[in-house]
Design a protein around this motif. Structure first.
Motif, PDB file in Angstrom:
ATOM      1  N   PHE A 148      -2.822   9.516 -12.857  1.00  0.00           N
ATOM      2  CA  PHE A 148      -2.767   8.052 -12.926  1.00  0.00           C
ATOM      3  C   PHE A 148      -1.630   7.596 -12.028  1.00  0.00           C
ATOM      4  O   PHE A 148      -0.469   7.899 -12.285  1.00  0.00           O
ATOM      5  CB  PHE A 148      -2.533   7.579 -14.363  1.00  0.00           C
ATOM      6  N   ASP A 149      -1.975   6.882 -10.963  1.00  0.00           N
ATOM      7  CA  ASP A 149      -0.960   6.505  -9.984  1.00  0.00           C
ATOM      8  C   ASP A 149      -1.322   5.170  -9.345  1.00  0.00           C
ATOM      9  O   ASP A 149      -2.496   4.811  -9.240  1.00  0.00           O
ATOM     10  CB  ASP A 149      -0.851   7.584  -8.905  1.00  0.00           C
ATOM     11  N   ILE A 150      -0.309   4.448  -8.917  1.00  0.00           N
ATOM     12  CA  ILE A 150      -0.518   3.173  -8.227  1.00  0.00           C
ATOM     13  C   ILE A 150      -0.872   3.446  -6.768  1.00  0.00           C
ATOM     14  O   ILE A 150      -0.185   4.211  -6.083  1.00  0.00           O
ATOM     15  CB  ILE A 150       0.747   2.296  -8.306  1.00  0.00           C
ATOM     16  N   PHE A 151      -1.926   2.820  -6.307  1.00  0.00           N
ATOM     17  CA  PHE A 151      -2.343   2.960  -4.917  1.00  0.00           C
ATOM     18  C   PHE A 151      -1.960   1.733  -4.086  1.00  0.00           C
ATOM     19  O   PHE A 151      -1.543   1.837  -2.941  1.00  0.00           O
ATOM     20  CB  PHE A 151      -3.850   3.192  -4.845  1.00  0.00           C
ATOM     21  N   GLU A 152      -2.112   0.542  -4.679  1.00  0.00           N
ATOM     22  CA  GLU A 152      -1.748  -0.695  -4.000  1.00  0.00           C
ATOM     23  C   GLU A 152      -1.475  -1.775  -5.029  1.00  0.00           C
ATOM     24  O   GLU A 152      -1.802  -1.636  -6.208  1.00  0.00           O
ATOM     25  CB  GLU A 152      -2.858  -1.142  -3.046  1.00  0.00           C
ATOM     26  N   LEU A 173       0.861  -1.181   0.000  1.00  0.00           N
ATOM     27  CA  LEU A 173       0.000   0.000   0.000  1.00  0.00           C
ATOM     28  C   LEU A 173       0.895   1.228   0.000  1.00  0.00           C
ATOM     29  O   LEU A 173       1.670   1.443   0.935  1.00  0.00           O
ATOM     30  CB  LEU A 173      -0.915   0.002   1.219  1.00  0.00           C
ATOM     31  N   LYS A 174       0.788   2.034  -1.034  1.00  0.00           N
ATOM     32  CA  LYS A 174       1.687   3.183  -1.181  1.00  0.00           C
ATOM     33  C   LYS A 174       1.180   4.378  -0.388  1.00  0.00           C
ATOM     34  O   LYS A 174      -0.014   4.705  -0.428  1.00  0.00           O
ATOM     35  CB  LYS A 174       1.829   3.551  -2.670  1.00  0.00           C
ATOM     36  N   ASP A 175       2.076   5.045   0.315  1.00  0.00           N
ATOM     37  CA  ASP A 175       1.687   6.193   1.142  1.00  0.00           C
ATOM     38  C   ASP A 175       2.112   7.523   0.534  1.00  0.00           C
ATOM     39  O   ASP A 175       1.972   8.573   1.162  1.00  0.00           O
ATOM     40  CB  ASP A 175       2.254   6.060   2.556  1.00  0.00           C
ATOM     41  N   THR A 176       2.666   7.483  -0.677  1.00  0.00           N
ATOM     42  CA  THR A 176       3.016   8.719  -1.379  1.00  0.00           C
ATOM     43  C   THR A 176       2.295   8.751  -2.717  1.00  0.00           C
ATOM     44  O   THR A 176       1.884   7.720  -3.235  1.00  0.00           O
ATOM     45  CB  THR A 176       4.541   8.817  -1.629  1.00  0.00           C
ATOM     46  N   LYS A 177       2.140   9.956  -3.282  1.00  0.00           N
ATOM     47  CA  LYS A 177       1.421  10.099  -4.549  1.00  0.00           C
ATOM     48  C   LYS A 177       2.328  10.770  -5.568  1.00  0.00           C
ATOM     49  O   LYS A 177       2.905  11.831  -5.308  1.00  0.00           O
ATOM     50  CB  LYS A 177       0.155  10.922  -4.346  1.00  0.00           C
ATOM     51  N   LEU A 178       2.451  10.143  -6.740  1.00  0.00           N
ATOM     52  CA  LEU A 178       3.257  10.707  -7.813  1.00  0.00           C
ATOM     53  C   LEU A 178       2.447  11.600  -8.738  1.00  0.00           C
ATOM     54  O   LEU A 178       2.954  12.554  -9.300  1.00  0.00           O
ATOM     55  CB  LEU A 178       3.902   9.591  -8.643  1.00  0.00           C
ATOM     56  N   SER A 179       1.162  11.256  -8.913  1.00  0.00           N
ATOM     57  CA  SER A 179       0.359  11.957  -9.907  1.00  0.00           C
ATOM     58  C   SER A 179      -1.109  11.952  -9.515  1.00  0.00           C
ATOM     59  O   SER A 179      -1.596  10.987  -8.908  1.00  0.00           O
ATOM     60  CB  SER A 179       0.526  11.281 -11.276  1.00  0.00           C
ATOM     61  N   ASP A 180      -1.800  13.041  -9.847  1.00  0.00           N
ATOM     62  CA  ASP A 180      -3.250  13.100  -9.661  1.00  0.00           C
ATOM     63  C   ASP A 180      -3.994  12.493 -10.834  1.00  0.00           C
ATOM     64  O   ASP A 180      -5.204  12.333 -10.777  1.00  0.00           O
ATOM     65  CB  ASP A 180      -3.705  14.559  -9.479  1.00  0.00           C
ATOM     66  N   LYS A 193      10.754   2.023  -6.004  1.00  0.00           N
ATOM     67  CA  LYS A 193      11.081   2.476  -7.356  1.00  0.00           C
ATOM     68  C   LYS A 193       9.757   2.758  -8.073  1.00  0.00           C
ATOM     69  O   LYS A 193       9.319   2.034  -8.966  1.00  0.00           O
ATOM     70  CB  LYS A 193      11.900   1.421  -8.087  1.00  0.00           C
ATOM     71  N   HIS A 194       9.114   3.843  -7.640  1.00  0.00           N
ATOM     72  CA  HIS A 194       7.729   4.081  -8.034  1.00  0.00           C
ATOM     73  C   HIS A 194       7.576   4.445  -9.509  1.00  0.00           C
ATOM     74  O   HIS A 194       6.582   4.084 -10.133  1.00  0.00           O
ATOM     75  CB  HIS A 194       7.128   5.174  -7.141  1.00  0.00           C
ATOM     76  N   LEU A 195       8.527   5.148 -10.065  1.00  0.00           N
ATOM     77  CA  LEU A 195       8.434   5.466 -11.493  1.00  0.00           C
ATOM     78  C   LEU A 195       8.570   4.215 -12.353  1.00  0.00           C
ATOM     79  O   LEU A 195       7.883   4.066 -13.366  1.00  0.00           O
ATOM     80  CB  LEU A 195       9.506   6.491 -11.872  1.00  0.00           C
ATOM     81  N   ILE A 212      -3.501  -4.862  -8.995  1.00  0.00           N
ATOM     82  CA  ILE A 212      -2.977  -3.505  -8.858  1.00  0.00           C
ATOM     83  C   ILE A 212      -4.165  -2.560  -8.679  1.00  0.00           C
ATOM     84  O   ILE A 212      -5.164  -2.662  -9.404  1.00  0.00           O
ATOM     85  CB  ILE A 212      -2.181  -3.053 -10.102  1.00  0.00           C
ATOM     86  N   GLY A 213      -4.047  -1.659  -7.732  1.00  0.00           N
ATOM     87  CA  GLY A 213      -5.050  -0.619  -7.534  1.00  0.00           C
ATOM     88  C   GLY A 213      -4.523   0.721  -8.039  1.00  0.00           C
ATOM     89  O   GLY A 213      -3.377   1.086  -7.767  1.00  0.00           O
ATOM     90  N   PHE A 214      -5.371   1.436  -8.775  1.00  0.00           N
ATOM     91  CA  PHE A 214      -4.961   2.721  -9.348  1.00  0.00           C
ATOM     92  C   PHE A 214      -5.911   3.841  -8.902  1.00  0.00           C
ATOM     93  O   PHE A 214      -7.102   3.619  -8.729  1.00  0.00           O
ATOM     94  CB  PHE A 214      -4.984   2.675 -10.878  1.00  0.00           C
ATOM     95  N   LYS A 215      -5.354   5.034  -8.757  1.00  0.00           N
ATOM     96  CA  LYS A 215      -6.139   6.236  -8.523  1.00  0.00           C
ATOM     97  C   LYS A 215      -5.738   7.294  -9.543  1.00  0.00           C
ATOM     98  O   LYS A 215      -4.623   7.294 -10.053  1.00  0.00           O
ATOM     99  CB  LYS A 215      -5.897   6.784  -7.112  1.00  0.00           C
TER     100      LYS A 215
END
Length: 282
Positions: free
Chosen positions: A18-22, A9-16, A144-146, A92-95
């Motif tokens: 399209f981003d991976i949430f979990e 579960l990711k606690d940081t956000k790269l983009s509003d 390595k989120h990117l 994969i969960g995306f927001k």
């Protein structure tokens, strides 16, 4: 298959957008059915082994290895493995604001012939899809989120390509002719030599038959479609470009600026100058 369960579960956000949430993986054990709480993100699964049932919007889907399903936000759902051959899957969960658009390009969340939304997909190269889902998880847990996001885009590209191929195979001959004509018009609209006769010659049809196909599938004549394509391209230049209206007329394929202005007023309900004035800062 996994002999374990892995979740992230990711606690940081790269983009509003399209981003991976979990993300994660699991060998799912048989259980009694229960209702999952609706989530506020998009959750996509890919089944690597076994089979199970997926319930969404009063629909039941029996899915097995090589298939997958998508759960959109705020949608009641339930899914569980079948006894005797329980499934193993990755997810994969995306927001983000572009999620729906991306998944629709994959053929998901679109209307089916039965009038319902499509929440399931199939991709036969299990090794390829397994590797990509696994990479998303590996890169995520190693911060390595990117790289994880890059693998996610690769997954989408594969699903988009598969969907486009399915559409091509499902087309009738007449639809293929029309699609071929549309692609040619899109590529050559700026040429003043583009005519209905030329389009018909390229797709190897008589002009009269091409006319009938356009009317059947688009409810437009080829000539009207060419004009509207040129006008739609001109609106982009009028909004964003610095060219004069006369220059824009030539850039989108018209040979006479006055004819361009008349057609623009006819189809857009105002002159090119008035249209442009709406986008000039005062």
């Amino acid at each position: 298959m996994f002999d374990s369960i892995g979740t992230y579960l990711k606690d940081t956000k790269l983009s509003d957008e399209f981003d991976i949430f979990e993300c994660g993986y699991e060998d799912v054990q048989p259980r009694d059915p229960y209702q999952y709480e609706p989530i506020d993100y998009y959750l996509i699964h890919y089944i690597l082994k076994g089979e199970g049932l997926f319930f969404i919007n009063d629909e039941i889907h029996h899915l097995k290895n090589g298939e997958g399903f998508l759960i959109p936000p705020n949608t009641k759902n339930n899914y569980y493995p079948l006894v005797g051959n329980p499934w193993s899957y990755r997810w994969i969960g995306f927001k983000g604001g572009l999620c729906k658009e991306f998944f629709q390009k994959c053929g998901l969340l679109t209307s089916t012939k039965a009038g319902t939304e499509n929440f399931t997909y199939r991709y036969d190269d299990k090794d390829k899809m397994d590797s990509l889902f696994a990479n998303v998880y590996y890169y995520s847990i190693n911060n390595k989120h990117l790289a994880a996001l890059g693998e996610s885009y690769h997954i989408l590209e594969l699903l988009i390509d598969k969907h486009q191929e399915d559409l091509r195979q499902g087309m009738s001959n007449s639809e293929r002719y029309v699609q071929c004509a549309l692609k040619y018009i899109e590529k050559n609209y700026s040429s003043s030599d583009l005519t209905v006769e030329r389009v018909a010659k390229v797709v190897q049809l008589q002009r009269s038959y091409l006319f009938r196909l356009f009317k059947r599938h688009l409810n437009l004549s080829p000539k009207t479609y060419i004009i509207q394509t040129r006008l739609n391209k001109s609106t982009e230049l009028l909004r964003k470009g610095s060219n004069t209206i006369e220059e824009i007329a030539y850039l989108v394929g018209f040979t006479n600026p006055h004819h361009f202005s008349r057609q623009f007023s006819k189809y857009k309900g105002m002159s090119p100058a008035k249209y442009r004035s709406q986008f000039i800062s005062r």
